[in-house]
Motif scaffolding. Structure first.
Motif, short mmCIF file in Angstrom:
data_model
loop_
_atom_site.label_atom_id
_atom_site.label_comp_id
_atom_site.label_asym_id
_atom_site.label_seq_id
_atom_site.Cartn_x
_atom_site.Cartn_y
_atom_site.Cartn_z
N PRO A 77 -5.73 44.29 27.67
CA PRO A 77 -4.89 43.65 26.64
C PRO A 77 -5.73 43.33 25.41
CG PRO A 77 -4.61 42.60 28.79
CD PRO A 77 -5.74 43.55 28.94
N PRO A 78 -5.26 43.71 24.22
CA PRO A 78 -6.06 43.48 23.02
C PRO A 78 -6.18 41.99 22.70
CG PRO A 78 -3.92 44.36 22.43
CD PRO A 78 -3.97 44.36 23.92
N LEU A 79 -7.23 41.68 21.99
CA LEU A 79 -7.50 40.29 21.61
C LEU A 79 -6.51 39.83 20.55
CD1 LEU A 79 -9.71 37.96 21.73
CD2 LEU A 79 -10.54 39.00 19.62
N ASP A 80 -6.00 38.63 20.72
CA ASP A 80 -5.17 38.02 19.68
C ASP A 80 -6.11 37.41 18.64
OD1 ASP A 80 -3.54 36.59 18.08
OD2 ASP A 80 -2.71 35.31 19.67
N PRO A 81 -6.09 37.90 17.39
CA PRO A 81 -7.05 37.41 16.40
C PRO A 81 -6.96 35.89 16.21
CG PRO A 81 -5.79 39.25 15.53
CD PRO A 81 -5.19 38.91 16.85
N ALA A 82 -5.81 35.32 16.50
CA ALA A 82 -5.66 33.86 16.32
C ALA A 82 -6.61 33.09 17.23
CB ALA A 82 -4.21 33.46 16.59
N THR A 83 -6.94 33.68 18.38
CA THR A 83 -7.82 32.96 19.30
C THR A 83 -9.23 32.84 18.71
OG1 THR A 83 -8.39 34.98 20.47
CG2 THR A 83 -6.59 33.69 21.38
N LEU A 84 -9.60 33.81 17.87
CA LEU A 84 -10.93 33.75 17.23
C LEU A 84 -11.02 32.55 16.31
CD1 LEU A 84 -11.77 37.42 16.20
CD2 LEU A 84 -12.79 36.07 18.02
N ALA A 85 -9.94 32.30 15.60
CA ALA A 85 -9.94 31.22 14.61
C ALA A 85 -10.06 29.85 15.26
CB ALA A 85 -8.66 31.30 13.78
N ARG A 86 -9.64 29.75 16.52
CA ARG A 86 -9.63 28.44 17.18
C ARG A 86 -10.97 28.07 17.81
NH1 ARG A 86 -4.31 30.13 18.80
NH2 ARG A 86 -5.08 30.80 20.84
N LYS A 87 -11.93 29.04 17.85
CA LYS A 87 -13.20 28.78 18.54
C LYS A 87 -14.37 28.88 17.57
CE LYS A 87 -11.81 30.49 23.08
NZ LYS A 87 -12.09 31.50 24.09
N THR A 88 -15.51 28.30 18.00
CA THR A 88 -16.73 28.44 17.19
C THR A 88 -17.45 29.71 17.62
OG1 THR A 88 -17.96 27.12 18.76
CG2 THR A 88 -17.02 25.96 16.87
N PRO A 89 -18.12 30.41 16.67
CA PRO A 89 -18.77 31.69 16.98
C PRO A 89 -19.75 31.63 18.15
CG PRO A 89 -18.69 31.35 14.62
CD PRO A 89 -18.19 30.08 15.25
N ALA A 90 -20.38 30.46 18.35
CA ALA A 90 -21.37 30.37 19.43
C ALA A 90 -20.72 30.44 20.81
CB ALA A 90 -22.16 29.07 19.29
N THR A 91 -19.41 30.14 20.87
CA THR A 91 -18.74 30.14 22.19
C THR A 91 -17.87 31.37 22.40
OG1 THR A 91 -16.83 28.95 21.33
CG2 THR A 91 -18.66 27.60 22.19
N ILE A 92 -17.72 32.18 21.35
CA ILE A 92 -16.82 33.34 21.48
C ILE A 92 -17.54 34.52 22.14
CG2 ILE A 92 -15.51 35.09 20.20
CD1 ILE A 92 -14.99 32.94 18.07
N ARG A 93 -16.99 34.97 23.24
CA ARG A 93 -17.51 36.19 23.88
C ARG A 93 -16.36 37.19 23.98
NH1 ARG A 93 -22.64 35.20 25.56
NH2 ARG A 93 -23.08 32.97 25.73
N LEU A 94 -16.61 38.39 23.54
CA LEU A 94 -15.55 39.40 23.48
C LEU A 94 -15.93 40.61 24.32
CD1 LEU A 94 -15.03 39.29 19.63
CD2 LEU A 94 -13.58 38.22 21.34
N ARG A 95 -14.93 41.31 24.77
CA ARG A 95 -15.18 42.57 25.47
C ARG A 95 -14.66 43.70 24.61
NH1 ARG A 95 -12.74 42.40 31.39
NH2 ARG A 95 -13.81 44.41 31.52
N LEU A 96 -15.30 44.83 24.75
CA LEU A 96 -14.77 46.03 24.08
C LEU A 96 -13.90 46.79 25.08
CD1 LEU A 96 -17.91 47.35 22.18
CD2 LEU A 96 -16.28 45.57 21.51
N GLN A 97 -12.99 47.57 24.56
CA GLN A 97 -12.11 48.35 25.44
C GLN A 97 -12.95 49.32 26.29
OE1 GLN A 97 -9.10 47.93 26.05
NE2 GLN A 97 -8.16 46.91 24.29
#
Lengths: 283, 304
Positions: free
Chosen positions: B159-179
């Motif tokens: 499932p693709p990332l909802d960009p809104a979730t990025l805005a709610r977190k600080t960069p140090a805590t954001i971990r993302l996966r690639l497809q």
């Protein structure tokens, strides 16, 4: 006998194999086709175009799954990973039955990707029947086993091919996918009367029939699925229908594939041998 | 009177017959596309074939077994060549066939699907330079991209990332996966451009069935050559609307995505991407925003 317990009591007419060169035509033109047969292994995937196309086909057409690498005749038991993927696909397609070949093709985990012939021995009867039962139980669907074309015979064989097929399906309590082209090819390669084979098959177990073309070489025939069906094979088909009644029929055309319309026209030649649905129901 | 030798007979057990026949079927063909006359122990192959296969009035046991031996190689080489047409075009058909047989002897199919047949080819090429010299580097780049193309075609999509979730977190805590279907490669050669040249003659095929072929499959030979570029290119192999595409990336974007894929936080990935860059903080920030807009649109980012 199309609507039997081996076909999930569903009545099917004349179908063709779903092949990549025809995808666009089918999706754009939505031609009237009784059903499509898919090669299961081409869609046992986790994503991408093949599954997306299949989902669109499933919105409009009935699909039956046909496999090429379960290898019921392997000395080893069926591959569990394969079975799990296959079962997941059956849930997606709602196929009323699943077919694959009465052959072997892998040893000690190495796959030949071929449909290798069985030695017709009692040991092989027991082993194949056991494997078919395991697959049938796991999938919770009827299984139909297809007779293959062959180019070799074994010293070890203890019976004819049709006796072997009959013993296996009785012990496994499964259906038969009767490929009349394969019977013809093998009859030419091994010098027997193909009508003896067709006449010996238990009609009540025939769930489906395959028709196809082949290539004749000087000293043998190869099952190439790249030509129209020849008259002697139609003759076998006619006899099979006389014995089995209206039966789900599928034309295989896998190489040098012509246009969708040409393949479909060739398949529909089968309808002249099939009793209509009402006549079949009355019988 | 000369004593007659009884014909050799193999063990009639199902496992013995299947092991012997599989071995015969998977033995490489001669350069004339025939079965080898000598068996693995030096004895005549005809004798081995005769031990378990009957002859008929037209074909010897050896000839009947040869049909299966040829079909095995023609099918498997045809599939392999279909998957690695670029490598074939780099090496030429004869050398590619030689490579393919060597590879397939070492890594024969262990799956019910031929889809994964070439998965280990890049690693194999790294350890067998003689099979590709003097085009080793180009062949290796090509094999990596062609395998990545297979992955892009049918690997699963998360499932693709909802960009809104990025805005709610600080960069140090954001971990993302690639497809899973996305592959990132640093390449010394312009393989994407070379493969576009090949596309004109391509037509997708799949396993239609196990119907056999009357002869080995051949396409019109195409030759691909390219010198190494002064600087490597950074390529994403991905899919959009079910079609496979190549997209060249800036070094910084490539580094950022690679770091995210390795599990770094967004903050850590950005830091590694611009570690050697002369871009100001403002410029770097603008670039990252632009990249993320593109990657989100392409669906490359998934929930961590």
């Amino acid at each position: 006998m199309s609507a039997t317990r081996f076909t999930g009591h569903a009545d099917y007419g004349v179908g063709i194999g779903l092949r990549i060169p025809h995808y666009q035509h089918i999706l754009d033109r939505r031609p009237g086709v009784d059903w499509f047969e898919i090669i299961s292994e081409n869609y046992m995937l986790d994503g991408g175009q093949p599954l997306a196309v299949l989902d669109r086909i499933l919105e409009r057409y009935r699909v039956v799954q046909h496999g090429v690498s379960m290898y019921f005749g392997n000395f080893a038991r069926p591959n569990r990973g394969h079975l799990k993927k296959l079962k997941a696909l059956t849930r997606r397609t709602c196929t009323p039955w699943v077919s694959d070949h009465l052959c072997w093709g892998s040893v000690d985990g190495r796959y030949t990707h071929d449909l290798l012939p069985m030695p017709y021995t009692w040991e092989a009867v027991e082993k194949a029947a056991l494997n078919i039962r395991e697959v049938q139980d796991f999938l919770e669907l009827p299984v139909a086993v297809e007779n293959v074309s062959s180019y070799a015979e074994f010293h070890a064989s203890e019976m004819s091919e049709w006796e072997f097929l009959n013993e296996v399906v009785e012990r496994a309590d499964c259906g038969i996918l009767l490929d009349v082209n394969n019977i013809y090819v093998s009859s030419q390669n091994h010098t027997f009367d193909p009508l003896d084979y067709v006449n010996a098959v238990p009609a009540a177990r025939v769930a489906q029939i395959h028709i196809a073309g082949h290539t004749r070489h000087e000293r043998y025939i190869l099952d190439t699925h790249d030509h129209p069906v020849i008259p002697p094979v139609w003759k076998l088909y006619k006899r099979a229908i006389e014995r089995c009644g209206r039966t789900a029929t599928l034309l295989e055309w896998d190489d040098r594939i012509p246009s969708f319309d040409e393949v479909h026209r060739e398949a529909l030649k089968a309808t002249k041998y099939l009793p209509d649905e009402k006549a079949n129901a009355a019988a | 009177m000369k004593k007659r030798t009884p014909p050799r007979r193999t063990d009639t057990g199902l496992d013995a017959i299947q092991r012997l026949m599989a071995r015969a079927v998977m033995r490489p063909l001669t350069s004339g596309q025939r079965s080898q006359r000598a068996w693995v122990d030096g004895s005549p192959s005809a004798e081995i074939a005769g031990s378990f296969i009957k002859p008929n009035d037209r074909l010897s046991s050896f000839e009947r077994l040869q049909i299966y031996n040829q079909q095995y190689w023609w099918r498997i080489l045809g599939s392999f060549q279909e998957d690695f047409r670029g490598v074939c075009a780099v090496l030429g058909e004869r050398r590619f066939d030689h490579l393919a047989v060597a590879y397939l002897e070492a890594h024969g199919s262990t799956s019910w699907s031929l889809r994964n047949l070439g998965q280990l080819l890049p690693a194999f090429l790294e350890n067998h330079h003689a099979l590709t010299a003097p085009h080793t580097a180009l062949a290796l780049d090509m094999a990596r991209v062609e395998w990545a193309r297979i992955v892009a075609f049918d690997d699963p999509a998360l499932p693709p990332l909802d960009p809104a979730t990025l805005a709610r977190k600080t960069p140090a805590t954001i971990r993302l996966r690639l497809q899973p279907y996305l592959t990132l490669l640093a390449l010394a050669h312009p393989v994407d451009a070379l493969l576009r040249k090949l596309r004109q003659s391509s037509a997708e095929t799949g396993t239609a069935s196990n119907a056999v072929g009357a002869s080995p499959r051949r396409r019109r030979p195409v030759v691909l050559r390219a010198n190494a570029l002064p600087d490597p290119i950074h390529l994403a192999i991905h899919r959009v609307d079910l079609s496979v595409y190549f997209k060249r990336l800036d070094l910084e974007a490539f580094t950022l995505l690679t770091a995210l894929n390795a599990g770094a936080s967004l903050e850590g990935a950005c830091a590694s991407a611009f570690a050697k860059s002369s871009a100001s903080a403002g410029e770097a920030s603008a670039k990252v925003r632009e990249w993320f807009a593109t990657w989100t649109e392409l669906g490359w980012l998934a929930k961590g």
